[in-house]
Design a protein around this motif. Sequence first.
Motif, PDB file in Angstrom:
ATOM      1  N   HIS A   1       0.852  -1.196   0.000  1.00  0.00           N
ATOM      2  CA  HIS A   1       0.000   0.000   0.000  1.00  0.00           C
ATOM      3  C   HIS A   1       0.883   1.239   0.000  1.00  0.00           C
ATOM      4  CE1 HIS A   1      -3.854  -2.051   1.055  1.00  0.00           C
ATOM      5  NE2 HIS A   1      -2.990  -2.984   1.445  1.00  0.00           N
ATOM      6  N   PHE A   2       0.596   2.135  -0.938  1.00  0.00           N
ATOM      7  CA  PHE A   2       1.256   3.432  -1.000  1.00  0.00           C
ATOM      8  C   PHE A   2       0.213   4.439  -0.555  1.00  0.00           C
ATOM      9  CE2 PHE A   2       3.318   0.649  -4.010  1.00  0.00           C
ATOM     10  CZ  PHE A   2       4.660   0.857  -3.740  1.00  0.00           C
ATOM     11  N   ILE A   3       0.472   5.122   0.571  1.00  0.00           N
ATOM     12  CA  ILE A   3      -0.546   5.979   1.176  1.00  0.00           C
ATOM     13  C   ILE A   3      -0.126   7.439   1.114  1.00  0.00           C
ATOM     14  CG2 ILE A   3      -1.885   6.493   3.253  1.00  0.00           C
ATOM     15  CD1 ILE A   3      -0.357   3.129   3.135  1.00  0.00           C
ATOM     16  N   GLU A   4      -0.967   8.235   0.472  1.00  0.00           N
ATOM     17  CA  GLU A   4      -0.809   9.690   0.427  1.00  0.00           C
ATOM     18  C   GLU A   4      -1.664  10.237   1.571  1.00  0.00           C
ATOM     19  OE1 GLU A   4       0.154  13.583  -0.850  1.00  0.00           O
ATOM     20  OE2 GLU A   4       1.116  11.647  -1.168  1.00  0.00           O
ATOM     21  N   VAL A   5      -1.051  10.995   2.465  1.00  0.00           N
ATOM     22  CA  VAL A   5      -1.753  11.514   3.635  1.00  0.00           C
ATOM     23  C   VAL A   5      -2.007  13.009   3.449  1.00  0.00           C
ATOM     24  CG1 VAL A   5      -1.693  11.821   6.137  1.00  0.00           C
ATOM     25  CG2 VAL A   5      -0.648   9.779   5.109  1.00  0.00           C
TER      26      VAL A   5
ATOM     27  N   ALA B   1     -16.891  16.979   5.375  1.00  0.00           N
ATOM     28  CA  ALA B   1     -16.826  18.114   4.456  1.00  0.00           C
ATOM     29  C   ALA B   1     -15.450  18.225   3.802  1.00  0.00           C
ATOM     30  CB  ALA B   1     -17.145  19.407   5.201  1.00  0.00           C
ATOM     31  N   TYR B   2     -14.496  17.434   4.258  1.00  0.00           N
ATOM     32  CA  TYR B   2     -13.126  17.473   3.752  1.00  0.00           C
ATOM     33  C   TYR B   2     -12.896  16.272   2.850  1.00  0.00           C
ATOM     34  CZ  TYR B   2      -8.035  17.072   3.791  1.00  0.00           C
ATOM     35  OH  TYR B   2      -6.727  16.949   3.428  1.00  0.00           O
ATOM     36  N   SER B   3     -12.526  16.518   1.618  1.00  0.00           N
ATOM     37  CA  SER B   3     -12.287  15.445   0.658  1.00  0.00           C
ATOM     38  C   SER B   3     -10.817  15.426   0.258  1.00  0.00           C
ATOM     39  CB  SER B   3     -13.161  15.648  -0.582  1.00  0.00           C
ATOM     40  OG  SER B   3     -14.517  15.627  -0.236  1.00  0.00           O
ATOM     41  N   PRO B   4     -10.022  14.602   0.903  1.00  0.00           N
ATOM     42  CA  PRO B   4      -8.587  14.583   0.619  1.00  0.00           C
ATOM     43  C   PRO B   4      -8.284  14.220  -0.821  1.00  0.00           C
ATOM     44  CG  PRO B   4      -9.213  12.690   1.918  1.00  0.00           C
ATOM     45  CD  PRO B   4     -10.397  13.597   1.881  1.00  0.00           C
ATOM     46  N   GLU B   5      -9.129  13.371  -1.391  1.00  0.00           N
ATOM     47  CA  GLU B   5      -8.877  12.951  -2.759  1.00  0.00           C
ATOM     48  C   GLU B   5      -8.950  14.122  -3.746  1.00  0.00           C
ATOM     49  OE1 GLU B   5     -13.048  12.161  -1.426  1.00  0.00           O
ATOM     50  OE2 GLU B   5     -11.098  11.590  -0.654  1.00  0.00           O
ATOM     51  N   GLU B   6      -9.641  15.196  -3.384  1.00  0.00           N
ATOM     52  CA  GLU B   6      -9.698  16.377  -4.240  1.00  0.00           C
ATOM     53  C   GLU B   6      -8.335  17.051  -4.362  1.00  0.00           C
ATOM     54  OE1 GLU B   6     -12.742  19.002  -2.846  1.00  0.00           O
ATOM     55  OE2 GLU B   6     -14.325  17.523  -3.178  1.00  0.00           O
ATOM     56  N   ASN B   7      -7.481  16.874  -3.368  1.00  0.00           N
ATOM     57  CA  ASN B   7      -6.143  17.458  -3.398  1.00  0.00           C
ATOM     58  C   ASN B   7      -5.136  16.572  -4.123  1.00  0.00           C
ATOM     59  OD1 ASN B   7      -6.789  19.824  -1.986  1.00  0.00           O
ATOM     60  ND2 ASN B   7      -6.714  18.700  -0.056  1.00  0.00           N
TER      61      ASN B   7
ATOM     62  N   ASP C   1      -3.586   4.440  -1.812  1.00  0.00           N
ATOM     63  CA  ASP C   1      -4.658   4.848  -0.909  1.00  0.00           C
ATOM     64  C   ASP C   1      -4.422   6.301  -0.510  1.00  0.00           C
ATOM     65  OD1 ASP C   1      -5.481   2.130  -0.895  1.00  0.00           O
ATOM     66  OD2 ASP C   1      -4.197   1.693   0.818  1.00  0.00           O
ATOM     67  N   VAL C   2      -5.510   7.009  -0.229  1.00  0.00           N
ATOM     68  CA  VAL C   2      -5.412   8.376   0.262  1.00  0.00           C
ATOM     69  C   VAL C   2      -6.061   8.423   1.644  1.00  0.00           C
ATOM     70  CG1 VAL C   2      -6.045  10.794  -0.115  1.00  0.00           C
ATOM     71  CG2 VAL C   2      -5.483   9.350  -2.071  1.00  0.00           C
ATOM     72  N   ALA C   3      -5.322   8.966   2.607  1.00  0.00           N
ATOM     73  CA  ALA C   3      -5.841   9.091   3.974  1.00  0.00           C
ATOM     74  C   ALA C   3      -6.093  10.565   4.263  1.00  0.00           C
ATOM     75  CB  ALA C   3      -4.846   8.524   4.974  1.00  0.00           C
ATOM     76  N   GLY C   4      -7.315  10.892   4.609  1.00  0.00           N
ATOM     77  CA  GLY C   4      -7.661  12.242   5.047  1.00  0.00           C
ATOM     78  C   GLY C   4      -7.687  12.263   6.557  1.00  0.00           C
ATOM     79  N   VAL C   5      -6.947  13.191   7.153  1.00  0.00           N
ATOM     80  CA  VAL C   5      -6.860  13.267   8.610  1.00  0.00           C
ATOM     81  C   VAL C   5      -7.322  14.642   9.048  1.00  0.00           C
ATOM     82  CG1 VAL C   5      -5.341  13.083  10.634  1.00  0.00           C
ATOM     83  CG2 VAL C   5      -4.876  11.704   8.600  1.00  0.00           C
TER      84      VAL C   5
ATOM     85  N   LYS D   1      -6.905  17.120  21.252  1.00  0.00           N
ATOM     86  CA  LYS D   1      -5.973  16.000  21.081  1.00  0.00           C
ATOM     87  C   LYS D   1      -6.677  14.775  20.514  1.00  0.00           C
ATOM     88  CE  LYS D   1      -2.805  17.682  24.532  1.00  0.00           C
ATOM     89  NZ  LYS D   1      -2.052  17.446  25.724  1.00  0.00           N
ATOM     90  N   LYS D   2      -7.445  15.001  19.439  1.00  0.00           N
ATOM     91  CA  LYS D   2      -8.171  13.931  18.768  1.00  0.00           C
ATOM     92  C   LYS D   2      -7.878  14.001  17.277  1.00  0.00           C
ATOM     93  CE  LYS D   2     -12.072  14.276  21.938  1.00  0.00           C
ATOM     94  NZ  LYS D   2     -13.492  14.613  22.042  1.00  0.00           N
ATOM     95  N   ALA D   3      -8.105  12.891  16.606  1.00  0.00           N
ATOM     96  CA  ALA D   3      -7.947  12.839  15.156  1.00  0.00           C
ATOM     97  C   ALA D   3      -8.979  11.890  14.573  1.00  0.00           C
ATOM     98  CB  ALA D   3      -6.549  12.372  14.787  1.00  0.00           C
ATOM     99  N   ARG D   4      -9.431  12.219  13.369  1.00  0.00           N
ATOM    100  CA  ARG D   4     -10.304  11.330  12.599  1.00  0.00           C
ATOM    101  C   ARG D   4      -9.623  11.044  11.282  1.00  0.00           C
ATOM    102  NH1 ARG D   4     -15.990  13.371  11.665  1.00  0.00           N
ATOM    103  NH2 ARG D   4     -15.985  11.525  10.364  1.00  0.00           N
ATOM    104  N   ILE D   5      -9.719   9.812  10.846  1.00  0.00           N
ATOM    105  CA  ILE D   5      -9.099   9.386   9.594  1.00  0.00           C
ATOM    106  C   ILE D   5     -10.183   8.853   8.667  1.00  0.00           C
ATOM    107  CG2 ILE D   5      -7.476   7.789   8.500  1.00  0.00           C
ATOM    108  CD1 ILE D   5      -6.091   7.571  11.269  1.00  0.00           C
ATOM    109  N   ARG D   6     -10.098   9.278   7.410  1.00  0.00           N
ATOM    110  CA  ARG D   6     -10.972   8.698   6.387  1.00  0.00           C
ATOM    111  C   ARG D   6     -10.074   8.175   5.273  1.00  0.00           C
ATOM    112  NH1 ARG D   6     -15.203  12.381   3.768  1.00  0.00           N
ATOM    113  NH2 ARG D   6     -13.487  13.020   2.452  1.00  0.00           N
ATOM    114  N   MET D   7     -10.175   6.880   5.010  1.00  0.00           N
ATOM    115  CA  MET D   7      -9.356   6.248   3.973  1.00  0.00           C
ATOM    116  C   MET D   7     -10.157   6.111   2.681  1.00  0.00           C
ATOM    117  SD  MET D   7      -6.317   5.477   5.211  1.00  0.00           S
ATOM    118  CE  MET D   7      -5.691   4.290   4.051  1.00  0.00           C
ATOM    119  N   THR D   8      -9.510   6.491   1.593  1.00  0.00           N
ATOM    120  CA  THR D   8     -10.037   6.215   0.248  1.00  0.00           C
ATOM    121  C   THR D   8      -9.050   5.216  -0.328  1.00  0.00           C
ATOM    122  OG1 THR D   8     -10.900   8.467   0.092  1.00  0.00           O
ATOM    123  CG2 THR D   8     -10.678   7.228  -1.956  1.00  0.00           C
TER     124      THR D   8
END
Length: 130
Positions: free
Chosen positions: A52-56, A71-77, A107-111, A118-125
């Motif tokens: 897996h090659f992951i773009e964060v 509301a944040y779409s990492p894949e758009e970037n 894969d693209v990970a939106g964080v 001190k929290k984070a949410r991750i959305r994987m495409t």
Amino acid sequence: MKLNNSEENVGRVGELIVARNLEKHGHRIITMNYRKKWGEIDVISQKERVTHFIEVKTVSRETSRGDSLDAYSPEENVHPKKLKRLARTIQSFLLENNLTGAEWQLDVAGVLLDVNGKKARIRMTENVVI
């Protein structure tokens, strides 16, 4: 790691969060920040027989336009020019590591970081087409 809101620091924290999350889900981290003069891959991992090659892509709550990762779409970037650079960098890694016939995916990970909470949410495409 102490976090300030510099873009580079926010990005590095996001990459570390994604790497830890991948490990929790059975991935073995091969390397982070694999660089060539034409591009960089943030995280490279392996799960079962797939590399897996992951773009964060990371944003902090303080700098984002909303509180929702939805509301944040990492894949758009990850635009066509970026995809071309990623493809070339992936090919370099595969050649250098004698993995040219191996199964792999991008894969693209939106964080979304909430620095104060001190929290984070991750959305994987997963399995983005190059």
